[in-house]
Design an enzyme around this catalytic site. Structure first.
Site, PDB file in Angstrom:
ATOM      1  N   ASN A  75       0.873  -1.180   0.000  1.00 16.75           N
ATOM      2  CA  ASN A  75       0.000   0.000   0.000  1.00 16.75           C
ATOM      3  C   ASN A  75       0.907   1.226   0.000  1.00 16.75           C
ATOM      4  O   ASN A  75       1.519   1.540   1.019  1.00 16.75           O
ATOM      5  CB  ASN A  75      -0.889  -0.051   1.257  1.00 16.75           C
ATOM      6  CG  ASN A  75      -1.710   1.210   1.438  1.00 16.75           C
ATOM      7  OD1 ASN A  75      -1.778   2.060   0.544  1.00 16.75           O
ATOM      8  ND2 ASN A  75      -2.341   1.342   2.602  1.00 16.75           N
ATOM      9  N   TRP A  76       0.970   1.887  -1.140  1.00 13.20           N
ATOM     10  CA  TRP A  76       1.881   3.037  -1.255  1.00 13.20           C
ATOM     11  C   TRP A  76       1.315   4.288  -0.578  1.00 13.20           C
ATOM     12  O   TRP A  76       2.008   5.293  -0.475  1.00 13.20           O
ATOM     13  CB  TRP A  76       2.194   3.314  -2.735  1.00 13.20           C
ATOM     14  CG  TRP A  76       3.192   2.365  -3.328  1.00 13.20           C
ATOM     15  CD1 TRP A  76       3.762   1.285  -2.712  1.00 13.20           C
ATOM     16  CD2 TRP A  76       3.761   2.425  -4.643  1.00 13.20           C
ATOM     17  NE1 TRP A  76       4.652   0.672  -3.570  1.00 13.20           N
ATOM     18  CE2 TRP A  76       4.661   1.347  -4.759  1.00 13.20           C
ATOM     19  CE3 TRP A  76       3.599   3.275  -5.744  1.00 13.20           C
ATOM     20  CZ2 TRP A  76       5.399   1.110  -5.928  1.00 13.20           C
ATOM     21  CZ3 TRP A  76       4.320   3.034  -6.908  1.00 13.20           C
ATOM     22  CH2 TRP A  76       5.214   1.967  -6.995  1.00 13.20           C
ATOM     23  N   LYS A  77       0.048   4.222  -0.176  1.00 11.71           N
ATOM     24  CA  LYS A  77      -0.594   5.379   0.481  1.00 11.71           C
ATOM     25  C   LYS A  77      -0.395   6.635  -0.379  1.00 11.71           C
ATOM     26  O   LYS A  77      -0.369   6.523  -1.605  1.00 11.71           O
ATOM     27  CB  LYS A  77      -0.052   5.542   1.915  1.00 11.71           C
ATOM     28  CG  LYS A  77      -0.146   4.240   2.706  1.00 11.71           C
ATOM     29  CD  LYS A  77       0.145   4.392   4.174  1.00 11.71           C
ATOM     30  CE  LYS A  77       0.009   3.032   4.855  1.00 11.71           C
ATOM     31  NZ  LYS A  77       0.167   3.113   6.316  1.00 11.71           N
ATOM     32  N   HIS A 125      -9.291   1.163   5.396  1.00 14.74           N
ATOM     33  CA  HIS A 125      -7.980   1.323   6.031  1.00 14.74           C
ATOM     34  C   HIS A 125      -8.140   2.264   7.227  1.00 14.74           C
ATOM     35  O   HIS A 125      -8.935   3.207   7.182  1.00 14.74           O
ATOM     36  CB  HIS A 125      -6.962   1.888   5.029  1.00 14.74           C
ATOM     37  CG  HIS A 125      -5.560   1.815   5.544  1.00 14.74           C
ATOM     38  ND1 HIS A 125      -5.074   2.723   6.474  1.00 14.74           N
ATOM     39  CD2 HIS A 125      -4.558   0.942   5.305  1.00 14.74           C
ATOM     40  CE1 HIS A 125      -3.825   2.393   6.766  1.00 14.74           C
ATOM     41  NE2 HIS A 125      -3.488   1.323   6.074  1.00 14.74           N
ATOM     42  N   GLU A 184      -6.466   4.623   8.222  1.00 17.85           N
ATOM     43  CA  GLU A 184      -6.236   6.041   7.907  1.00 17.85           C
ATOM     44  C   GLU A 184      -7.485   6.666   7.284  1.00 17.85           C
ATOM     45  O   GLU A 184      -7.734   7.864   7.447  1.00 17.85           O
ATOM     46  CB  GLU A 184      -4.997   6.175   7.008  1.00 17.85           C
ATOM     47  CG  GLU A 184      -3.725   5.923   7.814  1.00 17.85           C
ATOM     48  CD  GLU A 184      -2.571   5.292   7.066  1.00 17.85           C
ATOM     49  OE1 GLU A 184      -2.578   5.300   5.817  1.00 17.85           O
ATOM     50  OE2 GLU A 184      -1.659   4.760   7.740  1.00 17.85           O
ATOM     51  N   GLU A 194      -4.851  -4.959  10.732  1.00 24.43           N
ATOM     52  CA  GLU A 194      -3.780  -3.969  10.923  1.00 24.43           C
ATOM     53  C   GLU A 194      -4.004  -3.222  12.242  1.00 24.43           C
ATOM     54  O   GLU A 194      -4.791  -2.264  12.283  1.00 24.43           O
ATOM     55  CB  GLU A 194      -3.793  -2.950   9.774  1.00 24.43           C
ATOM     56  CG  GLU A 194      -3.580  -3.560   8.404  1.00 24.43           C
ATOM     57  CD  GLU A 194      -3.071  -2.527   7.404  1.00 24.43           C
ATOM     58  OE1 GLU A 194      -2.003  -2.757   6.846  1.00 24.43           O
ATOM     59  OE2 GLU A 194      -3.721  -1.494   7.203  1.00 24.43           O
ATOM     60  N   GLY A 246       3.290   1.974  10.802  1.00 22.18           N
ATOM     61  CA  GLY A 246       4.320   3.010  10.659  1.00 22.18           C
ATOM     62  C   GLY A 246       5.091   3.313  11.930  1.00 22.18           C
ATOM     63  O   GLY A 246       5.787   4.320  12.013  1.00 22.18           O
ATOM     64  N   SER A 252       3.992  -2.408  10.197  1.00 21.78           N
ATOM     65  CA  SER A 252       5.445  -2.512  10.385  1.00 21.78           C
ATOM     66  C   SER A 252       6.032  -3.840   9.912  1.00 21.78           C
ATOM     67  O   SER A 252       6.985  -4.351  10.513  1.00 21.78           O
ATOM     68  CB  SER A 252       5.818  -2.233  11.847  1.00 21.78           C
ATOM     69  OG  SER A 252       5.462  -0.910  12.189  1.00 21.78           O
ATOM     70  N   GLY A 299       3.084  -1.182   4.168  1.00 22.50           N
ATOM     71  CA  GLY A 299       3.133   0.240   3.849  1.00 22.50           C
ATOM     72  C   GLY A 299       4.530   0.667   3.459  1.00 22.50           C
ATOM     73  O   GLY A 299       4.993   0.419   2.341  1.00 22.50           O
ATOM     74  N   GLY A 300       5.247   1.263   4.403  1.00 26.09           N
ATOM     75  CA  GLY A 300       6.562   1.850   4.131  1.00 26.09           C
ATOM     76  C   GLY A 300       7.533   0.947   3.386  1.00 26.09           C
ATOM     77  O   GLY A 300       8.220   1.396   2.464  1.00 26.09           O
TER      78      GLY A 300
HETATM   79  P1  13P Z   1       3.487   0.166   7.546  1.00 29.19           P
HETATM   80  O1  13P Z   1       3.924  -1.114   6.891  1.00 29.19           O
HETATM   81  O2  13P Z   1       4.203   1.374   7.050  1.00 29.19           O
HETATM   82  O3  13P Z   1       3.445   0.030   9.030  1.00 29.19           O
HETATM   83  O4  13P Z   1       1.948   0.401   7.085  1.00 29.19           O
HETATM   84  C1  13P Z   1       1.041  -0.633   7.182  1.00 29.19           C
HETATM   85  C2  13P Z   1      -0.195  -0.249   6.479  1.00 29.19           C
HETATM   86  O5  13P Z   1      -0.921   0.628   6.916  1.00 29.19           O
HETATM   87  C3  13P Z   1      -0.515  -0.938   5.221  1.00 29.19           C
HETATM   88  O6  13P Z   1      -1.812  -0.667   4.804  1.00 29.19           O
END
Ligand code: 13P
Length: 254
Positions: A13-15, A101, A103, A171, A177, A217, A238-239
């Protein structure tokens, strides 16, 4: 409960990260997967920002790497300035769409019922819905993890959910993150509970086959341990999905 192993899915997920130049990372991923001695033992997906979805679809064409959107509106089209429909994502090359998600739930106040309607919109467009669930740090400290996840699952799961059109992503909000992850035992407990609820809601066969991803993470150094947990059928990353090298390290956990 028996160890359950549908083909894993590792989704990035590149957000809100990625200008056109980011497609180069996807090109590196495509090259590495194509050049590997053996086929990856998991399905691979990237969910880039909608602005570069078409470009990424071109880049990934023929590679087996699938693309997804990060959110969709509930309607097909209409007067919804700034929103994007599931049909538009499909048209741009998506095969799936993340919904609910944390967020989105936090930044946009999305409720479980809205998440459910978004998942149903994804299905209407022919996309697989990746339905996200997870407790906050406060809920966890009050011992409410199972209760919250159970409520979110029941109320966010779309009508007609099955293993072909639906994936669940657990999640924990506090793990996103932050570099923090739950213990193996904690993840096993929550995933085992989600599996049990899926079976209760959808029946044995479908409930056993739906993939349950872990997110929060995930990185190359912890992927093997996290992906080895019972009822963890892949990762939502994510990251560590932004750079091909990091993401390949996670894929290599399989
Ligand atoms: P991170 O891997 O950066 O913790 O993010 C997880 C995430 O929210 C994937 O949707």
């Amino acid at each position: 409960m028996a160890v359950n192993r549908p083909k894993p899915l590792v989704a990035g997920n590149w957000k809100m990260n990625g200008l056109k130049a980011a497609a180069k990372e996807l090109a590196l991923l495509v090259k590495a997967v194509a050049g590997a001695k053996s086929k990856p033992r998991c399905d691979i997906m990237i969910c880039p920002p909608a602005t570069i979805l078409s470009l990424c679809a071109e880049t990934a064409r023929g590679s087996g790497i699938k693309l997804g959107g990060q959110d969709c509106h509930t309607e097909i089209s209409g007067a919804h300035t700034g929103d994007i429909s599931a049909e538009m994502l499909k048209n741009a090359g998506a095969r799936a769409c993340i919904v609910g998600h944390s967020e989105r739930r936090t930044d946009h106040g999305e409720s479980n019922s809205e998440v459910k309607r978004k998942a149903e919109a994804a299905h209407r467009a022919g996309l697989m819905a990746i339905v996200c669930l997870g407790e906050t740090a406060a809920e966890r400290s009050l011992g409410k993890t199972i209760k919250i996840v159970g409520q979110q699952l029941k109320a966010s799961l779309p009508e007609g959910a099955d293993h072909k059109n639906c994936v669940i992503a657990y999640e924990p909000v506090w793990a996103i993150g932050t570099g923090k992850t739950p213990t193996v035992a904690d993840i096993a407990k929550v995933h085992g509970y989600i599996r049990k609820r899926l079976i209760a809601l959808l029946g044995d066969e479908t409930g056993m086959k739906i993939k349950i991803l872990y997110g929060g993470s995930v990185k190359a150094s912890n992927a093997k341990e996290l992906m080895g947990i019972s009822n963890v059928n892949g990762a939502l990353v994510g990251g560590a999905s932004l750079k091909a090298k990091d993401f390949l390290g996670i894929i290599a956990a399989y």
